[in-house]
Design a protein around this motif. Structure first.
Motif, PDB file in Angstrom:
ATOM      1  N   LEU A 197       0.829  -1.206   0.000  1.00  0.00           N
ATOM      2  CA  LEU A 197       0.000   0.000   0.000  1.00  0.00           C
ATOM      3  C   LEU A 197       0.863   1.255   0.000  1.00  0.00           C
ATOM      4  O   LEU A 197       0.585   2.222  -0.724  1.00  0.00           O
ATOM      5  CB  LEU A 197      -0.926  -0.012   1.214  1.00  0.00           C
ATOM      6  N   GLN A 198       1.912   1.257   0.815  1.00  0.00           N
ATOM      7  CA  GLN A 198       2.786   2.427   0.881  1.00  0.00           C
ATOM      8  C   GLN A 198       3.506   2.653  -0.444  1.00  0.00           C
ATOM      9  O   GLN A 198       3.766   3.799  -0.838  1.00  0.00           O
ATOM     10  CB  GLN A 198       3.803   2.264   2.007  1.00  0.00           C
ATOM     11  N   ALA A 199       3.804   1.557  -1.152  1.00  0.00           N
ATOM     12  CA  ALA A 199       4.495   1.657  -2.445  1.00  0.00           C
ATOM     13  C   ALA A 199       3.562   2.067  -3.582  1.00  0.00           C
ATOM     14  O   ALA A 199       4.016   2.240  -4.714  1.00  0.00           O
ATOM     15  CB  ALA A 199       5.165   0.321  -2.776  1.00  0.00           C
ATOM     16  N   GLY A 200       2.267   2.203  -3.279  1.00  0.00           N
ATOM     17  CA  GLY A 200       1.334   2.624  -4.307  1.00  0.00           C
ATOM     18  C   GLY A 200       0.904   1.531  -5.252  1.00  0.00           C
ATOM     19  O   GLY A 200       0.541   1.801  -6.404  1.00  0.00           O
ATOM     20  N   GLU A 201       0.912   0.274  -4.783  1.00  0.00           N
ATOM     21  CA  GLU A 201       0.527  -0.820  -5.667  1.00  0.00           C
ATOM     22  C   GLU A 201      -0.958  -0.825  -6.005  1.00  0.00           C
ATOM     23  O   GLU A 201      -1.379  -1.522  -6.919  1.00  0.00           O
ATOM     24  CB  GLU A 201       0.951  -2.158  -5.066  1.00  0.00           C
ATOM     25  N   ASP A 202      -1.744  -0.072  -5.256  1.00  0.00           N
ATOM     26  CA  ASP A 202      -3.140   0.141  -5.630  1.00  0.00           C
ATOM     27  C   ASP A 202      -3.342   1.618  -5.927  1.00  0.00           C
ATOM     28  O   ASP A 202      -2.763   2.477  -5.262  1.00  0.00           O
ATOM     29  CB  ASP A 202      -4.080  -0.299  -4.510  1.00  0.00           C
ATOM     30  N   ARG A 203      -4.196   1.906  -6.915  1.00  0.00           N
ATOM     31  CA  ARG A 203      -4.399   3.292  -7.318  1.00  0.00           C
ATOM     32  C   ARG A 203      -5.299   4.056  -6.356  1.00  0.00           C
ATOM     33  O   ARG A 203      -5.324   5.284  -6.379  1.00  0.00           O
ATOM     34  CB  ARG A 203      -4.999   3.337  -8.727  1.00  0.00           C
ATOM     35  N   TRP A 204      -6.024   3.342  -5.475  1.00  0.00           N
ATOM     36  CA  TRP A 204      -6.937   4.007  -4.561  1.00  0.00           C
ATOM     37  C   TRP A 204      -6.447   3.962  -3.123  1.00  0.00           C
ATOM     38  O   TRP A 204      -6.296   4.984  -2.474  1.00  0.00           O
ATOM     39  CB  TRP A 204      -8.333   3.379  -4.656  1.00  0.00           C
ATOM     40  N   PHE A 205      -6.179   2.772  -2.618  1.00  0.00           N
ATOM     41  CA  PHE A 205      -5.901   2.613  -1.197  1.00  0.00           C
ATOM     42  C   PHE A 205      -4.500   3.078  -0.817  1.00  0.00           C
ATOM     43  O   PHE A 205      -3.547   2.899  -1.586  1.00  0.00           O
ATOM     44  CB  PHE A 205      -6.070   1.153  -0.782  1.00  0.00           C
ATOM     45  N   ARG A 206      -4.409   3.632   0.406  1.00  0.00           N
ATOM     46  CA  ARG A 206      -3.137   4.055   0.966  1.00  0.00           C
ATOM     47  C   ARG A 206      -3.050   3.579   2.416  1.00  0.00           C
ATOM     48  O   ARG A 206      -4.057   3.488   3.109  1.00  0.00           O
ATOM     49  CB  ARG A 206      -2.999   5.596   0.925  1.00  0.00           C
ATOM     50  N   LEU A 207      -1.847   3.316   2.870  1.00  0.00           N
ATOM     51  CA  LEU A 207      -1.639   2.838   4.236  1.00  0.00           C
ATOM     52  C   LEU A 207      -1.857   3.967   5.233  1.00  0.00           C
ATOM     53  O   LEU A 207      -1.295   5.056   5.083  1.00  0.00           O
ATOM     54  CB  LEU A 207      -0.228   2.275   4.382  1.00  0.00           C
ATOM     55  N   GLY A 208      -2.648   3.663   6.301  1.00  0.00           N
ATOM     56  CA  GLY A 208      -2.901   4.670   7.321  1.00  0.00           C
ATOM     57  C   GLY A 208      -2.287   4.363   8.668  1.00  0.00           C
ATOM     58  O   GLY A 208      -1.911   5.269   9.408  1.00  0.00           O
ATOM     59  N   ALA A 209      -2.178   3.079   9.010  1.00  0.00           N
ATOM     60  CA  ALA A 209      -1.555   2.650  10.265  1.00  0.00           C
ATOM     61  C   ALA A 209      -1.288   1.160  10.152  1.00  0.00           C
ATOM     62  O   ALA A 209      -1.950   0.444   9.386  1.00  0.00           O
ATOM     63  CB  ALA A 209      -2.448   2.951  11.472  1.00  0.00           C
ATOM     64  N   LEU A 210      -0.332   0.683  10.945  1.00  0.00           N
ATOM     65  CA  LEU A 210       0.131  -0.698  10.810  1.00  0.00           C
ATOM     66  C   LEU A 210       0.378  -1.280  12.196  1.00  0.00           C
ATOM     67  O   LEU A 210       1.087  -0.683  13.009  1.00  0.00           O
ATOM     68  CB  LEU A 210       1.421  -0.718   9.977  1.00  0.00           C
ATOM     69  N   ALA A 211      -0.207  -2.466  12.465  1.00  0.00           N
ATOM     70  CA  ALA A 211      -0.110  -3.050  13.804  1.00  0.00           C
ATOM     71  C   ALA A 211      -0.065  -4.580  13.729  1.00  0.00           C
ATOM     72  O   ALA A 211      -1.062  -5.248  14.027  1.00  0.00           O
ATOM     73  CB  ALA A 211      -1.282  -2.597  14.662  1.00  0.00           C
TER      74      ALA A 211
END
Length: 396
Positions: A197-211
């Motif tokens: 997600l952080q690398a932009g592998e999807d055109r819509w979704f983005r990383l917001g938090a990670l646990a």
């Protein structure tokens, strides 16, 4: 399930044309918990904290298109849980579950149980709970490629795409930001999804938090040595050793004959235990109590000093924490005295991230137990903590 009602099949392309990845194949309503009290009772029966619930929920099983470990088209399934609230726009929380052996050991095939409770908990707190079953689990065809981080990541990302396609039919829209968590096997899957997600592998979704929670992040360098040294609970060590050799062999060809790595009589029976049709109880009955009774000298040596294809496979498995910097709030959760995923894995992950330039907090949940297991207890305790933390992050 008694209150399941089939929804019409839809076909919606979501953000990725390769092999139709993320295309929604079908959606089936599984159950509705009409009130916060009903959700609290369900979570309580599963052994989870009922004090984090704010909404009733509705749960669906989604089947969607994705790719297998070789990049070929296939399908997978997952659980999608929505809050019964007036909010139209929802942030998704992706939860990657821990190890199972039967296809039903997956979120969309279980209700009110350990494997599905986290997704329900996050939805009851106001998020959209998205929980992939992984390849070969749930309604997915074929055997499950256990600890294959690449396919765990693609299945997780494509589940998010399918959820985004389906959400408008329920009156909701999934926002761009995704919060990602996962337990045990799913901790590595969560980190891999976060990177994607952080690398932009999807055109819509983005990383917001990670646990991630209680992962075997350094599977080859830390977990397997601990297993062979007897630092895991003995039966867990036997099962994980067998699972490793059988499933990695399917993808990477580690041996020609089971007799090379498994002692008789297990050389004739152990591979069939991991076909997705055998229950955990059958797996426990069908494996010995010690590694010495399971492994040949060559089998033990292969795990102790990997060579050839296994080295390359473990290089990918062990890279989830290396050579990247999460640019969003990140925490590593673990439990003191974990008897399955030794806590040195978390220390190694922290060290790798620190080497890249970020000091990620480690949250030690303490001596938490679930049915006598500190490892399983970490998922229960972490779910409560992460639901609250993700809520705080969403509110910022």
């Amino acid at each position: 399930m008694a209150d399941a009602a089939a929804a019409p099949t839809t076909h919606a392309q979501v953000g990725h044309e390769e092999h139709g990845r993320g295309t929604l194949v079908s959606a089936e309503k599984l159950y509705t918990l009409e009130s916060a009290q009903a959700v609290a009772a369900e979570l309580g029966r599963a052994g989870f904290d009922d004090g984090i619930v704010r909404h009733g929920v509705v749960a669906y099983r989604l089947v969607y298109r994705t790719v297998d470990p070789h990049g070929r088209p296939t399908t997978a399934s997952g659980l999608f849980v929505l809050p019964l609230s007036s909010e139209r726009r929802l942030q998704a929380v992706s939860f990657a579950h821990g190890t199972g052996s039967h296809k039903d050991d997956s979120p969309s095939m279980s209700r009110g149980e350990f494997v599905s409770a986290p997704a329900v908990a996050h939805a009851s707190a106001g998020a959209a709970g998205v929980a992939p079953d992984y390849l070969g689990m749930g309604k997915g065809p074929g055997p499950h490629p256990w600890m294959d981080v690449t396919s765990e990541s693609t299945a997780s990302l494509d589940m998010l795409r399918a959820a985004r396609a389906f959400a408008p039919r329920t009156g909701h829209v999934l926002e761009r930001t995704v919060q990602v968590t996962g337990f045990s096997q799913g901790a590595s899957a969560a980190l891999a999804l976060g990177r994607a997600l952080q690398a932009g592998e999807d055109r819509w979704f983005r990383l917001g938090a990670l646990a991630p929670v209680s992962g075997a992040y350094d599977f080859g360098g830390t977990e397997l040595p601990a297993l062979l040294a007897g630092r895991l609970e003995p039966k867990s060590g036997v099962v994980y050793a067998a699972y490793t050799l059988v499933t990695f062999n399917r993808l990477h060809h580690l041996y020609d004959s089971p007799g090379e790595v498994f002692r008789a009589p297990y050389d004739r029976t152990v591979e069939a235990l991991f076909d997705g049709a055998h229950t955990g109880e059958q797996l426990m009955r069908g494996t010995p109590g010690t590694l010495d009774d399971l492994l040949t000298a060559h089998g033990r040596e292969l795990l102790a000093h990997p060579t050839g294809p296994l080295v390359a496979a473990l290089r990918t498995t062990d890279a989830v924490c290396r050579n990247w910097i999460p640019r969003t709030p990140t925490r590593l959760y673990m439990a003191t005295g974990d008897e399955q995923a030794v806590t040195a894995n978390t220390a190694e992950c922290h060290k790798a991230l620190l080497k890249s330039g970020v000091d990620v907090p480690i949250v030690d949940l303490g001596p938490v137990d679930y049915h006598g297991s500190r490892h399983l207890g970490s998922n229960v305790a972490a779910t409560t903590a992460i639901v609250r933390w993700f809520g705080q992050v969403r509110a910022q």
